[in-house]
Write a protein that holds these residues in place. Structure first.
Motif, PDB file in Angstrom:
ATOM      1  N   THR A  62      13.377  14.516  -4.475  1.00 37.96           N
ATOM      2  CA  THR A  62      11.923  14.307  -4.435  1.00 37.96           C
ATOM      3  C   THR A  62      11.579  13.150  -3.506  1.00 37.96           C
ATOM      4  OG1 THR A  62      11.689  15.129  -6.700  1.00 37.96           O
ATOM      5  CG2 THR A  62       9.874  13.806  -5.829  1.00 37.96           C
ATOM      6  N   ALA A  63      12.288  12.041  -3.644  1.00 38.16           N
ATOM      7  CA  ALA A  63      12.041  10.880  -2.788  1.00 38.16           C
ATOM      8  C   ALA A  63      12.311  11.217  -1.331  1.00 38.16           C
ATOM      9  CB  ALA A  63      12.894   9.694  -3.237  1.00 38.16           C
ATOM     10  N   GLN A  64      13.389  11.923  -1.075  1.00 39.92           N
ATOM     11  CA  GLN A  64      13.721  12.307   0.298  1.00 39.92           C
ATOM     12  C   GLN A  64      12.658  13.236   0.887  1.00 39.92           C
ATOM     13  OE1 GLN A  64      15.927  10.046   1.422  1.00 39.92           O
ATOM     14  NE2 GLN A  64      17.171  11.636   2.346  1.00 39.92           N
ATOM     15  N   ARG A  65      12.154  14.164   0.063  1.00 34.35           N
ATOM     16  CA  ARG A  65      11.125  15.091   0.528  1.00 34.35           C
ATOM     17  C   ARG A  65       9.829  14.347   0.866  1.00 34.35           C
ATOM     18  NH1 ARG A  65      12.093  18.517  -3.005  1.00 34.35           N
ATOM     19  NH2 ARG A  65      10.591  17.876  -4.591  1.00 34.35           N
ATOM     20  N   VAL A  66       9.457  13.385   0.026  1.00 35.21           N
ATOM     21  CA  VAL A  66       8.234  12.610   0.273  1.00 35.21           C
ATOM     22  C   VAL A  66       8.402  11.752   1.530  1.00 35.21           C
ATOM     23  CG1 VAL A  66       6.782  10.735  -0.604  1.00 35.21           C
ATOM     24  CG2 VAL A  66       7.458  12.598  -2.121  1.00 35.21           C
ATOM     25  N   LEU A  67       9.506  11.030   1.620  1.00 35.96           N
ATOM     26  CA  LEU A  67       9.703  10.142   2.772  1.00 35.96           C
ATOM     27  C   LEU A  67      10.046  10.904   4.044  1.00 35.96           C
ATOM     28  CD1 LEU A  67      11.599   7.204   1.052  1.00 35.96           C
ATOM     29  CD2 LEU A  67       9.216   7.293   1.765  1.00 35.96           C
ATOM     30  N   GLY A  68      10.535  12.123   3.915  1.00 36.17           N
ATOM     31  CA  GLY A  68      10.850  12.933   5.083  1.00 36.17           C
ATOM     32  C   GLY A  68       9.686  13.773   5.584  1.00 36.17           C
ATOM     33  N   SER A  69       8.571  13.771   4.851  1.00 35.35           N
ATOM     34  CA  SER A  69       7.383  14.510   5.289  1.00 35.35           C
ATOM     35  C   SER A  69       6.769  13.791   6.490  1.00 35.35           C
ATOM     36  CB  SER A  69       6.370  14.590   4.151  1.00 35.35           C
ATOM     37  OG  SER A  69       5.787  13.317   3.913  1.00 35.35           O
ATOM     38  N   PRO A  70       5.901  14.464   7.232  1.00 33.14           N
ATOM     39  CA  PRO A  70       5.269  13.791   8.381  1.00 33.14           C
ATOM     40  C   PRO A  70       4.531  12.502   8.005  1.00 33.14           C
ATOM     41  CG  PRO A  70       4.909  16.154   8.532  1.00 33.14           C
ATOM     42  CD  PRO A  70       5.558  15.899   7.193  1.00 33.14           C
ATOM     43  N   ILE A  71       3.829  12.516   6.889  1.00 34.20           N
ATOM     44  CA  ILE A  71       3.123  11.300   6.462  1.00 34.20           C
ATOM     45  C   ILE A  71       4.125  10.225   6.045  1.00 34.20           C
ATOM     46  CG2 ILE A  71       1.584  10.353   4.695  1.00 34.20           C
ATOM     47  CD1 ILE A  71       0.023  12.980   4.827  1.00 34.20           C
ATOM     48  N   LEU A  73       7.204   9.880   7.171  1.00 33.32           N
ATOM     49  CA  LEU A  73       7.830   9.343   8.385  1.00 33.32           C
ATOM     50  C   LEU A  73       6.887   8.406   9.131  1.00 33.32           C
ATOM     51  CD1 LEU A  73       9.731  12.481   9.702  1.00 33.32           C
ATOM     52  CD2 LEU A  73      10.724  10.386   8.750  1.00 33.32           C
ATOM     53  N   LEU A  74       5.597   8.737   9.136  1.00 30.55           N
ATOM     54  CA  LEU A  74       4.623   7.855   9.772  1.00 30.55           C
ATOM     55  C   LEU A  74       4.555   6.511   9.046  1.00 30.55           C
ATOM     56  CD1 LEU A  74       2.484   7.644  12.018  1.00 30.55           C
ATOM     57  CD2 LEU A  74       0.814   8.489  10.350  1.00 30.55           C
ATOM     58  N   CYS A  75       4.593   6.553   7.721  1.00 33.91           N
ATOM     59  CA  CYS A  75       4.609   5.299   6.947  1.00 33.91           C
ATOM     60  C   CYS A  75       5.881   4.504   7.215  1.00 33.91           C
ATOM     61  CB  CYS A  75       4.462   5.595   5.455  1.00 33.91           C
ATOM     62  SG  CYS A  75       2.833   6.173   4.975  1.00 33.91           S
ATOM     63  N   LEU A  76       7.021   5.199   7.295  1.00 34.15           N
ATOM     64  CA  LEU A  76       8.277   4.508   7.604  1.00 34.15           C
ATOM     65  C   LEU A  76       8.261   3.906   9.005  1.00 34.15           C
ATOM     66  CD1 LEU A  76      10.908   6.927   6.041  1.00 34.15           C
ATOM     67  CD2 LEU A  76      10.301   4.629   5.258  1.00 34.15           C
ATOM     68  N   LEU A  77       7.643   4.614   9.946  1.00 35.85           N
ATOM     69  CA  LEU A  77       7.503   4.078  11.295  1.00 35.85           C
ATOM     70  C   LEU A  77       6.650   2.808  11.276  1.00 35.85           C
ATOM     71  CD1 LEU A  77       7.952   4.437  14.391  1.00 35.85           C
ATOM     72  CD2 LEU A  77       5.810   5.734  14.397  1.00 35.85           C
ATOM     73  N   GLY A  78       5.543   2.856  10.560  1.00 34.58           N
ATOM     74  CA  GLY A  78       4.683   1.673  10.434  1.00 34.58           C
ATOM     75  C   GLY A  78       5.393   0.518   9.750  1.00 34.58           C
ATOM     76  N   TRP A  79       6.192   0.841   8.723  1.00 30.77           N
ATOM     77  CA  TRP A  79       6.924  -0.201   8.017  1.00 30.77           C
ATOM     78  C   TRP A  79       7.979  -0.824   8.925  1.00 30.77           C
ATOM     79  CZ3 TRP A  79      11.880  -0.627   5.395  1.00 30.77           C
ATOM     80  CH2 TRP A  79      11.937  -1.697   4.499  1.00 30.77           C
ATOM     81  N   THR A  80       8.631   0.006   9.730  1.00 33.97           N
ATOM     82  CA  THR A  80       9.620  -0.501  10.678  1.00 33.97           C
ATOM     83  C   THR A  80       8.958  -1.419  11.695  1.00 33.97           C
ATOM     84  OG1 THR A  80      10.826   1.579  10.451  1.00 33.97           O
ATOM     85  CG2 THR A  80      11.453   0.170  12.271  1.00 33.97           C
ATOM     86  N   TRP A  81       7.788  -1.005  12.216  1.00 31.40           N
ATOM     87  CA  TRP A  81       7.079  -1.853  13.170  1.00 31.40           C
ATOM     88  C   TRP A  81       6.644  -3.165  12.508  1.00 31.40           C
ATOM     89  CZ3 TRP A  81       2.082  -3.783  13.129  1.00 31.40           C
ATOM     90  CH2 TRP A  81       1.758  -4.550  14.256  1.00 31.40           C
TER      91      TRP A  81
END
Length: 132
Positions: A62-71, A73-81
């Protein structure tokens, strides 16, 4: 008319956000505060992901599906930045604490450098992450 009312009429109006542009060091400082908040929220998401990994395969999927969705991934990109920006701005503050570059021209140049370097750092991290 009294002398004080004439003086009040001649006073300039205070600048407001429609007219006044914040200098880049001010924008950089505000961004540093916002990235700190984003990192706190992102750390809660990271904690959720780790707890899901420890809870079993269904929760982790479930966590992988949520974090792997386009939204996600966009949140992870923002968090990385946000991480890269906050890190680089923190290094800039350490340099300022040493008394180096504490003038207007250096602050302007270094603020632009931190913004640019944070995007480059984010790109490097994401390229490395998806290359594996």
């Amino acid at each position: 008319m009294s002398e004080t009312s004439v003086a009040k009429k001649a006073r300039p109006l205070s600048p407001h956000l429609q007219v006044y542009r914040l200098p880049l060091p001010a924008v950089s400082s505000i961004t540093h505060r916002f990235t700190g908040i984003a990192l706190a929220v992102g750390t809660l998401v990271l904690t959720w992901w780790l707890v899901a990994a420890a809870s079993g395969p269904d929760d982790f999927d479930t966590a992988q599906r949520v974090l792997g969705s386009p939204i996600g991934l966009l949140c992870l990109l923002g968090w990385t930045w946000a991480f890269g920006y906050h890190l680089l701005k923190g290094i800039q503050h350490l340099i300022w604490d040493a008394g180096v570059g504490v003038n207007t021209a250096s602050a302007q140049r270094n603020s632009a450098l931190v913004f640019g370097a944070s995007f480059v750092l984010t790109a490097i991290v994401w390229i490395a992450a998806f290359a594996l």
